[in-house]
Design a protein around this motif. Structure first.
Motif, PDB file in Angstrom:
ATOM      1  N   VAL A  37       7.069 -16.985 -14.052  1.00  0.00           N
ATOM      2  CA  VAL A  37       7.803 -15.974 -14.715  1.00  0.00           C
ATOM      3  C   VAL A  37       6.650 -14.751 -15.038  1.00  0.00           C
ATOM      4  O   VAL A  37       5.685 -15.252 -15.424  1.00  0.00           O
ATOM      5  N   ILE A  38       6.846 -13.872 -14.280  1.00  0.00           N
ATOM      6  CA  ILE A  38       5.763 -12.729 -14.639  1.00  0.00           C
ATOM      7  C   ILE A  38       6.397 -11.573 -15.285  1.00  0.00           C
ATOM      8  O   ILE A  38       7.846 -11.195 -15.085  1.00  0.00           O
ATOM      9  N   SER A  39       5.741 -10.498 -15.592  1.00  0.00           N
ATOM     10  CA  SER A  39       6.185  -9.316 -16.016  1.00  0.00           C
ATOM     11  C   SER A  39       5.347  -8.271 -15.279  1.00  0.00           C
ATOM     12  O   SER A  39       4.304  -8.350 -15.149  1.00  0.00           O
ATOM     13  N   VAL A  40       6.185  -7.263 -14.751  1.00  0.00           N
ATOM     14  CA  VAL A  40       5.929  -6.166 -13.903  1.00  0.00           C
ATOM     15  C   VAL A  40       6.530  -4.774 -14.443  1.00  0.00           C
ATOM     16  O   VAL A  40       7.875  -4.793 -15.073  1.00  0.00           O
ATOM     17  N   ALA A  41       5.866  -3.840 -13.982  1.00  0.00           N
ATOM     18  CA  ALA A  41       6.685  -2.537 -14.401  1.00  0.00           C
ATOM     19  C   ALA A  41       7.854  -2.497 -13.301  1.00  0.00           C
ATOM     20  O   ALA A  41       7.921  -2.668 -12.084  1.00  0.00           O
ATOM     21  N   ASP A  42       9.318  -1.847 -13.697  1.00  0.00           N
ATOM     22  CA  ASP A  42      10.036  -1.636 -13.041  1.00  0.00           C
ATOM     23  C   ASP A  42       9.832  -1.048 -11.849  1.00  0.00           C
ATOM     24  O   ASP A  42      10.533  -1.304 -10.754  1.00  0.00           O
ATOM     25  N   SER A  43       9.301   0.045 -12.003  1.00  0.00           N
ATOM     26  CA  SER A  43       8.881   0.963 -10.820  1.00  0.00           C
ATOM     27  C   SER A  43       8.055   0.303  -9.667  1.00  0.00           C
ATOM     28  O   SER A  43       8.214   0.478  -8.639  1.00  0.00           O
ATOM     29  N   TYR A  44       7.642  -0.814 -10.126  1.00  0.00           N
ATOM     30  CA  TYR A  44       6.851  -1.739  -8.982  1.00  0.00           C
ATOM     31  C   TYR A  44       7.835  -2.278  -8.010  1.00  0.00           C
ATOM     32  O   TYR A  44       7.732  -2.221  -7.094  1.00  0.00           O
ATOM     33  N   LEU A  45       8.960  -2.706  -8.692  1.00  0.00           N
ATOM     34  CA  LEU A  45       9.928  -3.434  -7.772  1.00  0.00           C
ATOM     35  C   LEU A  45      10.563  -2.290  -6.855  1.00  0.00           C
ATOM     36  O   LEU A  45      10.947  -2.467  -5.943  1.00  0.00           O
ATOM     37  N   THR A  46      10.888  -0.985  -7.605  1.00  0.00           N
ATOM     38  CA  THR A  46      11.605   0.030  -6.869  1.00  0.00           C
ATOM     39  C   THR A  46      10.570   0.463  -5.731  1.00  0.00           C
ATOM     40  O   THR A  46      11.333   0.641  -4.561  1.00  0.00           O
ATOM     41  N   GLN A  47       9.249   0.712  -5.998  1.00  0.00           N
ATOM     42  CA  GLN A  47       8.373   1.363  -4.858  1.00  0.00           C
ATOM     43  C   GLN A  47       8.255   0.464  -3.771  1.00  0.00           C
ATOM     44  O   GLN A  47       7.844   0.644  -2.658  1.00  0.00           O
ATOM     45  N   ASN A  48       8.613  -0.980  -4.078  1.00  0.00           N
ATOM     46  CA  ASN A  48       8.290  -2.046  -3.041  1.00  0.00           C
ATOM     47  C   ASN A  48       9.562  -2.706  -2.298  1.00  0.00           C
ATOM     48  O   ASN A  48       9.295  -3.360  -1.787  1.00  0.00           O
ATOM     49  N   ASN A  49      10.602  -1.935  -2.990  1.00  0.00           N
ATOM     50  CA  ASN A  49      12.085  -2.422  -2.247  1.00  0.00           C
ATOM     51  C   ASN A  49      12.329  -3.766  -2.573  1.00  0.00           C
ATOM     52  O   ASN A  49      12.670  -4.466  -1.742  1.00  0.00           O
ATOM     53  N   LEU A  50      11.874  -4.448  -3.703  1.00  0.00           N
ATOM     54  CA  LEU A  50      12.001  -5.924  -4.124  1.00  0.00           C
ATOM     55  C   LEU A  50      13.195  -5.921  -5.036  1.00  0.00           C
ATOM     56  O   LEU A  50      13.607  -5.101  -6.007  1.00  0.00           O
ATOM     57  N   ASP A  51      14.001  -6.966  -4.693  1.00  0.00           N
ATOM     58  CA  ASP A  51      15.290  -7.508  -5.399  1.00  0.00           C
ATOM     59  C   ASP A  51      15.441  -8.723  -5.364  1.00  0.00           C
ATOM     60  O   ASP A  51      14.514  -9.700  -4.820  1.00  0.00           O
ATOM     61  N   THR A  52      16.312  -9.388  -6.092  1.00  0.00           N
ATOM     62  CA  THR A  52      16.636 -10.692  -5.777  1.00  0.00           C
ATOM     63  C   THR A  52      16.754 -11.388  -4.393  1.00  0.00           C
ATOM     64  O   THR A  52      17.442 -10.677  -3.885  1.00  0.00           O
ATOM     65  N   GLY A  53      15.901 -12.433  -4.242  1.00  0.00           N
ATOM     66  CA  GLY A  53      16.061 -12.961  -2.833  1.00  0.00           C
ATOM     67  C   GLY A  53      14.712 -12.268  -1.908  1.00  0.00           C
ATOM     68  O   GLY A  53      14.633 -12.837  -1.206  1.00  0.00           O
ATOM     69  N   SER A  54      14.140 -11.334  -2.493  1.00  0.00           N
ATOM     70  CA  SER A  54      12.932 -10.859  -1.809  1.00  0.00           C
ATOM     71  C   SER A  54      11.931 -11.598  -1.803  1.00  0.00           C
ATOM     72  O   SER A  54      11.509 -12.421  -2.866  1.00  0.00           O
ATOM     73  N   ILE A  55      10.889 -11.480  -0.773  1.00  0.00           N
ATOM     74  CA  ILE A  55       9.457 -12.610  -0.826  1.00  0.00           C
ATOM     75  C   ILE A  55       8.692 -11.615  -1.714  1.00  0.00           C
ATOM     76  O   ILE A  55       8.541 -10.366  -1.364  1.00  0.00           O
ATOM     77  N   TRP A  56       8.041 -12.163  -2.722  1.00  0.00           N
ATOM     78  CA  TRP A  56       6.942 -11.399  -3.461  1.00  0.00           C
ATOM     79  C   TRP A  56       5.854 -11.266  -2.721  1.00  0.00           C
ATOM     80  O   TRP A  56       5.288 -12.063  -1.830  1.00  0.00           O
ATOM     81  N   PRO A  57       5.310 -10.165  -2.944  1.00  0.00           N
ATOM     82  CA  PRO A  57       3.905  -9.640  -2.110  1.00  0.00           C
ATOM     83  C   PRO A  57       2.864 -10.350  -2.572  1.00  0.00           C
ATOM     84  O   PRO A  57       2.637 -10.734  -3.672  1.00  0.00           O
ATOM     85  N   ASP A  58       1.855 -10.710  -1.610  1.00  0.00           N
ATOM     86  CA  ASP A  58       0.705 -11.517  -1.867  1.00  0.00           C
ATOM     87  C   ASP A  58      -0.596 -10.713  -2.459  1.00  0.00           C
ATOM     88  O   ASP A  58      -1.360 -11.149  -2.479  1.00  0.00           O
ATOM     89  N   ASP A  59      -0.232  -9.333  -3.039  1.00  0.00           N
ATOM     90  CA  ASP A  59      -1.278  -8.535  -3.525  1.00  0.00           C
ATOM     91  C   ASP A  59      -1.564  -9.075  -4.676  1.00  0.00           C
ATOM     92  O   ASP A  59      -2.588  -9.222  -5.572  1.00  0.00           O
TER      93      ASP A  59
END
Length: 59
Positions: A37-59
Protein backbone atom coordinates in the motif's frame (compact mmCIF):
# COMPACT_ATOMS: atom_id res chain seq x y z
CA UNK A 1 5.56 -6.45 -11.85
CA UNK A 2 3.01 -4.69 -9.66
CA UNK A 3 -0.60 -3.98 -10.67
CA UNK A 4 -3.09 -1.63 -9.07
CA UNK A 5 -5.62 -3.68 -7.12
CA UNK A 6 -7.49 -0.84 -5.40
CA UNK A 7 -7.48 2.96 -5.18
CA UNK A 8 -8.85 4.48 -1.98
CA UNK A 9 -9.62 8.19 -2.03
CA UNK A 10 -10.55 8.40 1.65
CA UNK A 11 -7.94 11.10 2.23
CA UNK A 12 -10.18 13.62 0.48
CA UNK A 13 -11.98 15.99 2.80
CA UNK A 14 -11.98 19.40 4.31
CA UNK A 15 -9.74 18.63 7.29
CA UNK A 16 -6.41 20.42 7.50
CA UNK A 17 -3.51 18.85 5.58
CA UNK A 18 0.28 19.21 5.60
CA UNK A 19 0.32 19.06 1.79
CA UNK A 20 -1.52 20.96 -0.91
CA UNK A 21 -2.43 18.15 -3.25
CA UNK A 22 -5.14 15.50 -2.66
CA UNK A 23 -3.58 12.11 -1.93
CA UNK A 24 -4.92 8.60 -2.48
CA UNK A 25 -3.91 5.22 -1.10
CA UNK A 26 -3.08 2.67 -3.78
CA UNK A 27 -2.99 -1.07 -3.09
CA UNK A 28 -0.61 -2.91 -5.41
CA UNK A 29 -0.41 -6.67 -5.95
CA UNK A 30 2.30 -8.71 -7.67
CA UNK A 31 2.34 -12.15 -9.32
CA UNK A 32 3.03 -13.87 -5.99
CA UNK A 33 -0.01 -12.26 -4.38
CA UNK A 34 2.06 -9.89 -2.23
CA UNK A 35 0.36 -6.62 -1.37
CA UNK A 36 1.88 -3.18 -0.98
CA UNK A 37 0.00 0.00 0.00
CA UNK A 38 1.43 3.36 -1.05
CA UNK A 39 0.21 6.93 -0.90
CA UNK A 40 0.49 9.10 -4.01
CA UNK A 41 -0.90 12.36 -5.33
CA UNK A 42 -4.16 11.85 -7.17
CA UNK A 43 -2.74 13.91 -10.05
CA UNK A 44 0.05 11.31 -10.50
CA UNK A 45 -2.57 8.69 -11.35
CA UNK A 46 -4.32 11.03 -13.77
CA UNK A 47 -1.13 12.20 -15.48
CA UNK A 48 0.00 8.59 -16.01
CA UNK A 49 -3.45 7.23 -16.99
CA UNK A 50 -3.38 4.79 -14.07
CA UNK A 51 -6.50 3.07 -12.75
CA UNK A 52 -7.48 -0.22 -11.12
CA UNK A 53 -5.86 -3.04 -13.11
CA UNK A 54 -3.08 -0.86 -14.51
CA UNK A 55 0.55 -1.94 -14.26
CA UNK A 56 2.43 0.28 -11.81
CA UNK A 57 5.32 2.19 -13.44
CA UNK A 58 8.81 1.20 -12.29
CA UNK A 59 10.01 4.76 -11.76
Amino acid sequence: MWKIKHIFDGDYGCEERDYDEPMVSVTLINEEGELRVISVADSYLTQNNLDTGSIWPDD
